[in-house]
Write a protein that holds these residues in place. Structure first.
Motif, mmCIF file in Angstrom:
data_model
loop_
_atom_site.group_PDB
_atom_site.id
_atom_site.type_symbol
_atom_site.label_atom_id
_atom_site.label_comp_id
_atom_site.label_asym_id
_atom_site.label_seq_id
_atom_site.Cartn_x
_atom_site.Cartn_y
_atom_site.Cartn_z
ATOM 1 N N GLY A 252 -3.337 19.286 75.042
ATOM 2 C CA GLY A 252 -1.947 19.643 75.323
ATOM 3 C C GLY A 252 -0.984 19.259 74.228
ATOM 4 N N ALA A 253 -1.335 18.257 73.413
ATOM 5 C CA ALA A 253 -0.418 17.802 72.364
ATOM 6 C C ALA A 253 -0.276 18.813 71.246
ATOM 7 C CB ALA A 253 -0.914 16.472 71.783
ATOM 8 N N VAL A 254 -1.248 19.717 71.100
ATOM 9 C CA VAL A 254 -1.189 20.667 69.987
ATOM 10 C C VAL A 254 -1.132 22.118 70.443
ATOM 11 C CG1 VAL A 254 -2.443 19.063 68.489
ATOM 12 C CG2 VAL A 254 -3.703 20.840 69.719
ATOM 13 N N ARG A 255 -1.588 22.388 71.644
ATOM 14 C CA ARG A 255 -1.684 23.787 72.095
ATOM 15 C C ARG A 255 -0.304 24.453 72.087
ATOM 16 N NH1 ARG A 255 -5.340 23.513 76.123
ATOM 17 N NH2 ARG A 255 -6.938 24.680 74.981
ATOM 18 N N GLY A 256 -0.187 25.552 71.332
ATOM 19 C CA GLY A 256 1.069 26.298 71.262
ATOM 20 C C GLY A 256 2.176 25.611 70.497
ATOM 21 N N ARG A 257 1.859 24.547 69.731
ATOM 22 C CA ARG A 257 2.925 23.787 69.064
ATOM 23 C C ARG A 257 2.736 23.670 67.551
ATOM 24 N NH1 ARG A 257 3.668 18.141 71.669
ATOM 25 N NH2 ARG A 257 5.894 18.483 71.344
ATOM 26 N N VAL A 258 1.605 24.092 67.029
ATOM 27 C CA VAL A 258 1.322 23.878 65.610
ATOM 28 C C VAL A 258 2.231 24.727 64.728
ATOM 29 C CG1 VAL A 258 -0.431 24.098 63.809
ATOM 30 C CG2 VAL A 258 -1.044 23.190 66.054
ATOM 31 N N ALA B 83 0.182 39.502 68.361
ATOM 32 C CA ALA B 83 -0.945 38.967 67.588
ATOM 33 C C ALA B 83 -1.605 37.826 68.335
ATOM 34 C CB ALA B 83 -0.467 38.508 66.219
ATOM 35 N N GLY B 84 -2.176 38.121 69.481
ATOM 36 C CA GLY B 84 -2.927 37.112 70.201
ATOM 37 C C GLY B 84 -2.077 36.137 70.995
ATOM 38 N N TYR B 85 -0.818 36.486 71.260
ATOM 39 C CA TYR B 85 0.053 35.565 71.976
ATOM 40 C C TYR B 85 0.282 35.975 73.423
ATOM 41 C CZ TYR B 85 1.183 33.425 67.527
ATOM 42 O OH TYR B 85 1.110 32.779 66.331
ATOM 43 N N GLY B 86 -0.295 37.085 73.852
ATOM 44 C CA GLY B 86 -0.078 37.503 75.221
ATOM 45 C C GLY B 86 1.288 38.134 75.390
ATOM 46 N N ALA B 87 1.766 38.234 76.620
ATOM 47 C CA ALA B 87 3.016 38.931 76.891
ATOM 48 C C ALA B 87 4.237 38.075 76.621
ATOM 49 C CB ALA B 87 3.035 39.408 78.351
ATOM 50 N N ARG B 88 4.087 36.763 76.649
ATOM 51 C CA ARG B 88 5.245 35.893 76.479
ATOM 52 C C ARG B 88 5.362 35.446 75.034
ATOM 53 N NH1 ARG B 88 5.109 31.147 80.645
ATOM 54 N NH2 ARG B 88 7.180 30.886 79.759
ATOM 55 N N PRO B 89 6.623 35.158 74.554
ATOM 56 C CA PRO B 89 6.771 34.649 73.205
ATOM 57 C C PRO B 89 6.023 33.341 73.049
ATOM 58 C CG PRO B 89 8.892 35.293 74.127
ATOM 59 C CD PRO B 89 7.896 35.314 75.249
ATOM 60 N N SER B 90 5.484 33.131 71.851
ATOM 61 C CA SER B 90 4.772 31.893 71.581
ATOM 62 C C SER B 90 5.738 30.826 71.121
ATOM 63 C CB SER B 90 3.734 32.121 70.477
ATOM 64 O OG SER B 90 4.389 32.278 69.242
ATOM 65 N N GLY B 91 5.214 29.607 70.907
ATOM 66 C CA GLY B 91 6.050 28.535 70.399
ATOM 67 C C GLY B 91 6.649 28.872 69.057
ATOM 68 N N ALA C 162 -2.614 30.835 67.408
ATOM 69 C CA ALA C 162 -3.790 31.570 67.879
ATOM 70 C C ALA C 162 -5.060 31.022 67.240
ATOM 71 C CB ALA C 162 -3.632 33.061 67.560
ATOM 72 N N ALA C 163 -4.993 30.654 65.955
ATOM 73 C CA ALA C 163 -6.166 30.092 65.274
ATOM 74 C C ALA C 163 -6.550 28.748 65.884
ATOM 75 C CB ALA C 163 -5.883 29.938 63.786
ATOM 76 N N VAL C 164 -5.554 27.912 66.188
ATOM 77 C CA VAL C 164 -5.830 26.628 66.837
ATOM 78 C C VAL C 164 -6.462 26.849 68.197
ATOM 79 C CG1 VAL C 164 -4.760 24.572 67.860
ATOM 80 C CG2 VAL C 164 -4.052 25.350 65.591
ATOM 81 N N GLU C 165 -5.939 27.793 68.949
ATOM 82 C CA GLU C 165 -6.468 28.067 70.285
ATOM 83 C C GLU C 165 -7.932 28.500 70.217
ATOM 84 O OE1 GLU C 165 -6.408 28.020 74.322
ATOM 85 O OE2 GLU C 165 -4.816 27.357 72.949
ATOM 86 N N ARG C 166 -8.268 29.309 69.223
ATOM 87 C CA ARG C 166 -9.671 29.718 69.081
ATOM 88 C C ARG C 166 -10.564 28.514 68.818
ATOM 89 N NH1 ARG C 166 -7.271 34.099 66.329
ATOM 90 N NH2 ARG C 166 -7.583 33.083 64.308
ATOM 91 N N ARG C 167 -10.115 27.610 67.954
ATOM 92 C CA ARG C 167 -10.916 26.416 67.662
ATOM 93 C C ARG C 167 -11.071 25.544 68.898
ATOM 94 N NH1 ARG C 167 -11.223 25.304 62.103
ATOM 95 N NH2 ARG C 167 -11.260 27.330 61.037
ATOM 96 N N LEU C 168 -10.011 25.429 69.680
ATOM 97 C CA LEU C 168 -10.068 24.612 70.885
ATOM 98 C C LEU C 168 -11.055 25.194 71.888
ATOM 99 C CD1 LEU C 168 -6.273 23.782 71.380
ATOM 100 C CD2 LEU C 168 -8.059 22.237 70.553
ATOM 101 N N ARG C 169 -11.062 26.500 72.033
ATOM 102 C CA ARG C 169 -11.999 27.141 72.958
ATOM 103 C C ARG C 169 -13.431 26.980 72.478
ATOM 104 N NH1 ARG C 169 -8.160 31.491 73.168
ATOM 105 N NH2 ARG C 169 -9.514 32.686 71.755
ATOM 106 N N GLU C 170 -13.644 27.127 71.171
ATOM 107 C CA GLU C 170 -14.991 26.985 70.625
ATOM 108 C C GLU C 170 -15.543 25.585 70.859
ATOM 109 O OE1 GLU C 170 -14.474 27.991 66.569
ATOM 110 O OE2 GLU C 170 -14.134 30.129 66.961
#
Length: 371
Positions: A215-221, A273-281, A200-208
């Motif tokens: 795609g190489a890092v989104r949901g994988r860190v 915690a900011g992952y939406g309805a589906r399980p995160s990576g 979730a922290a990475v996703e916020r930085r990517l949006r900012e």
């Protein structure tokens, strides 16, 4: 595939789950291997769960902080006794109870060590661990406690680098215990690696930064970090240094993955915690690799123990982390921010618990004075 030796820890067990048999049932039927007693569980349980005990504490004129500490110690003793058969049957590897120190002590090493000693004496159970935030200043607390024979649950570890330093502190503490002639066998460290929040922290930085090609890092860190930590864990336990400790009877530290769920609300409901309805990576494969996973107590009955391999090998995991600087993201800054945020949340939960205890004590003292 490595043999799965994982299981669930429940984060936030309180008096109600102890009293109504919920914890015993979860241990017997759902593979629960340990629990965490935290101030938030006292604060969110409501006064009814602790009413008889609070009435006694009110007559003793304890301060809210001292009363909260006694409530937690009582819960920890009760949980430790329920988990003792599992602890003995597993040779000390499972069946542990983690009890949190006051979060306000996180950056005060001397006060933390003194509080850990008091907590150990108050609980008086061999399968109880003191939860110590492994901040930079907390690393010395981990070492001091293990050197003194106090079981440790190192928490708030958000980066691979910090994990390695925590293991080194564990080794140093156990080595000091051995040199002092103390048997290291009763001390069973547990190391939490907090995978929750990383993606979730990475996703916020990517949006900012409006990074479209991420795609190489989104949901994988998170899962990449966990994969690296697990590989390093195996190597450190295969080292000559650990072999020397093992010859003296030291028990191998266990890995505990932090939950991808947020803490429960006060009314017992649970949110993501900011992952939406589906399980995160970070929710994939983390019970594999002979590790444990922590989940909030309200979801313990619904959490499935999974034992599949994670989706990344070690090389691919390092490639995920190596891609972060090119996207303008500093992994160390991410971890530092998550650590600060987690400590702040713990502090707020502890403050709310003290306020709830204070209100309950005042109410019961008013009844006493009228009587």
């Amino acid at each position: 595939m490595r043999p799965a030796g994982g299981g669930l820890w429940l984060d936030g067990i309180g008096r109600q789950e102890l009293y109504d048999g919920t914890l015993g049932r979860l241990v017997r039927e759902h593979g629960v291997r340990g629990v965490c007693c935290v101030p938030a569980a006292v604060g969110s349980a409501g006064p009814s769960a602790y009413a008889p005990h609070l009435a006694i504490l009110a007559w003793r004129d304890l301060s809210p902080g001292a009363a909260l500490a006694e409530l937690l110690a009582y819960d920890a003793r009760w949980a430790a006794d329920l988990l003792r058969p599992l602890h003995e049957a597993s040779g000390g590897a499972d069946g542990q109870v983690s009890v949190a120190l006051d979060p306000r002590l996180a950056h005060d090493p001397d006060a933390s060590v003194a509080a850990a000693r008091r907590l150990g004496r108050a609980v008086g159970r061999s399968n109880v661990l003191v939860a110590i935030p492994a901040t930079l200043r907390g690393l010395g607390v981990v070492e001091e406690c293990l050197a003194a024979g106090i079981g440790v649950h190192a928490t708030h570890v958000y980066s691979v680098e910090r994990y390695v330093r925590v293991v080194e502190s564990c080794f140093a503490g156990l080595e000091r215990a051995v040199r002092a002639g103390r048997d290291p066998a009763p001390v069973a460290p547990v190391l939490s690696f907090a995978v929750d929040g990383l993606d979730a922290a990475v996703e916020r930085r990517l949006r900012e930064a409006d990074r479209g090609a991420a795609g190489a890092v989104r949901g994988r860190v998170a899962v990449a970090s966990a994969r690296i930590v697990r590989e390093l864990h195996g190597r450190l336990l295969g080292s000559a240094r650990w072999a020397g400790l093992a010859r003296h009877g030291a028990r191998a530290p266990r890995l505990l993955w932090g939950t991808p769920f947020a803490p429960p609300y006060g009314n017992g409901t649970v949110r993501r915690a900011g992952y939406g309805a589906r399980p995160s990576g970070s929710d994939l494969g983390l019970v594999a690799w002979d590790a444990l996973r922590a989940v909030p107590a309200p979801v313990g009955t619904r959490a499935a123990v999974r034992a599949e391999e994670g989706p990344l090998n070690e090389r691919a995991a390092w490639e995920v982390l190596a891609a972060l600087p090119g996207l303008g993201i500093c992994y160390r800054e991410l971890a530092t921010g998550l650590e600060r945020g987690a400590l702040a949340r713990s502090g707020r939960c502890s403050q709310e618990a003290r306020a709830a205890v204070a209100a309950a004590l005042c109410e019961r003292r008013a009844y006493r004075d009228v009587a």
